[in-house]
Enzyme design. Structure first.
Site, PDB file in Angstrom:
ATOM      1  CB  CYS A  52      23.184 -95.246 -13.731  1.00  0.00           C
ATOM      2  SG  CYS A  52      22.683 -94.227 -12.341  1.00  0.00           S
ATOM      3  NE  ARG A 129      25.796 -90.355 -10.614  1.00  0.00           N
ATOM      4  CZ  ARG A 129      25.042 -91.193 -11.321  1.00  0.00           C
ATOM      5  NH1 ARG A 129      25.341 -92.473 -11.376  1.00  0.00           N
ATOM      6  NH2 ARG A 129      23.992 -90.747 -11.995  1.00  0.00           N
TER       7      ARG A 129
END
Lengths: 216, 80
Positions: A52, A129
């Site tokens: 991330c 995601r």
């Protein structure tokens, strides 16, 4: 509404993006605040995690290029606002990258569920995601879903915005691996008469009546 | 309120937007002259409105227009 009778579903391409109001790192924000702009709305699984972090840096690096295309960025994860603030400060301190776009702190999972961002087979508590490309009229135009393990390609997101804007401005389609400056696809004719005319149209290169390209 | 600090003073962003509104600028011109993204201007205007510093009205052409309230002018002119 009974969620068992009407389970939440993914927003679909061509449909209005679901409205929401949420707390972000820049204050309380509503989806309608982005009317008139393109929007890349993306989710990440968790703050203070390595993949991330690479994605946030990558998104920050394309932020100005997106804004030049009249496209804004908005992030989301199921983390607290304090976690978000601490994490973006850490990214700035450790990597020298300033995160200027807002990030939704969706602890209640309200927005995540509205957008189908949670894939229970992967995780019941983190968003996958996801990327939603939303146009200036707040219609969903593209959707990308990636697993927790695999960081996204932000160059592809930039290319996608270019392709969609080119389509809107010129009423054309874009072929596989299209890059700005490449020939675009002329939408195929839908009648025999139009097909006969198409192969003789100036400025259009046709390999077949349904397969025609042109330069912009 | 995101644009007002705990001590009651305006944040830099809050002051920037409130000043633009006090000069009669709408949200689009506020964004273009301040360099703030339009969505950010809209967020701040809403926060200022929630705090009683700005009121919204609809102009004849249907566009949103904003007026700074007395409380808003106090914030601007009081330097806080």
């Amino acid at each position: 509404m009974d969620a068992t009778l009407c389970p939440p579903r993914l927003p679909r391409i061509g449909e209005p993006a679901p409205a929401f109001e949420a707390e972000t790192t820049l204050g309380v924000l509503r989806l309608e605040d982005f009317k008139g702009s393109w929007l890349v709305f993306f989710s990440h699984p968790a703050d203070f995690t390595p993949v991330c972090t690479t994605e946030f840096i990558a998104f920050a690096q394309i932020h100005e290029a997106l804004r030049a295309k009249k496209c804004e960025l908005l992030g989301l994860s199921i983390d607290s606002i304090f976690s978000h603030i601490a994490w973006v400060r850490r990214i700035e301190e450790s990597f020298g990258v300033h995160i200027k776009f807002p990030v939704i702190a969706d602890l209640s999972r309200q927005v995540a569920e509205l957008y189908g961002m949670i894939m229970p087979g992967e995780s019941k508590t983190e968003t996958s995601r996801c990327v939603f490309v939303i146009d200036p009229k707040q219609i969903v135009r593209a959707v990308i879903y990636y697993p927790l393990t695999t960081g996204r390609n932000t160059a592809e997101i930039l290319r996608l915005i270019d392709a969609l804007q080119t389509t809107d401005q010129n009423a054309v389609a874009t072929p596989a691996n299209w890059q700005p400056g490449d020939k675009v696809i002329v939408p195929p004719p839908r009648t025999q008469e139009a097909a006969a005319e198409r192969v003789n149209t100036q400025g259009v290169e046709c390999l077949d009546w349904f397969f025609c390209k042109k330069s912009l | 309120m995101a644009c007002v600090r705990p001590d009651g003073s305006l944040t830099e962003t809050g002051r920037t937007v409130l000043t633009a509104l006090a000069r009669g600028l709408g949200e689009d011109y506020t964004a273009s002259t301040t360099g703030l993204p339009l969505y950010r201007v809209r967020m701040v205007i809403r926060a200022l409105s929630d705090g009683g510093l700005v009121t919204a009205a609809e102009a004849a052409d249907g566009a949103a227009s904003y007026e700074v309230t007395a409380a808003g002018r106090d914030k601007l002119c009081g330097g806080r």
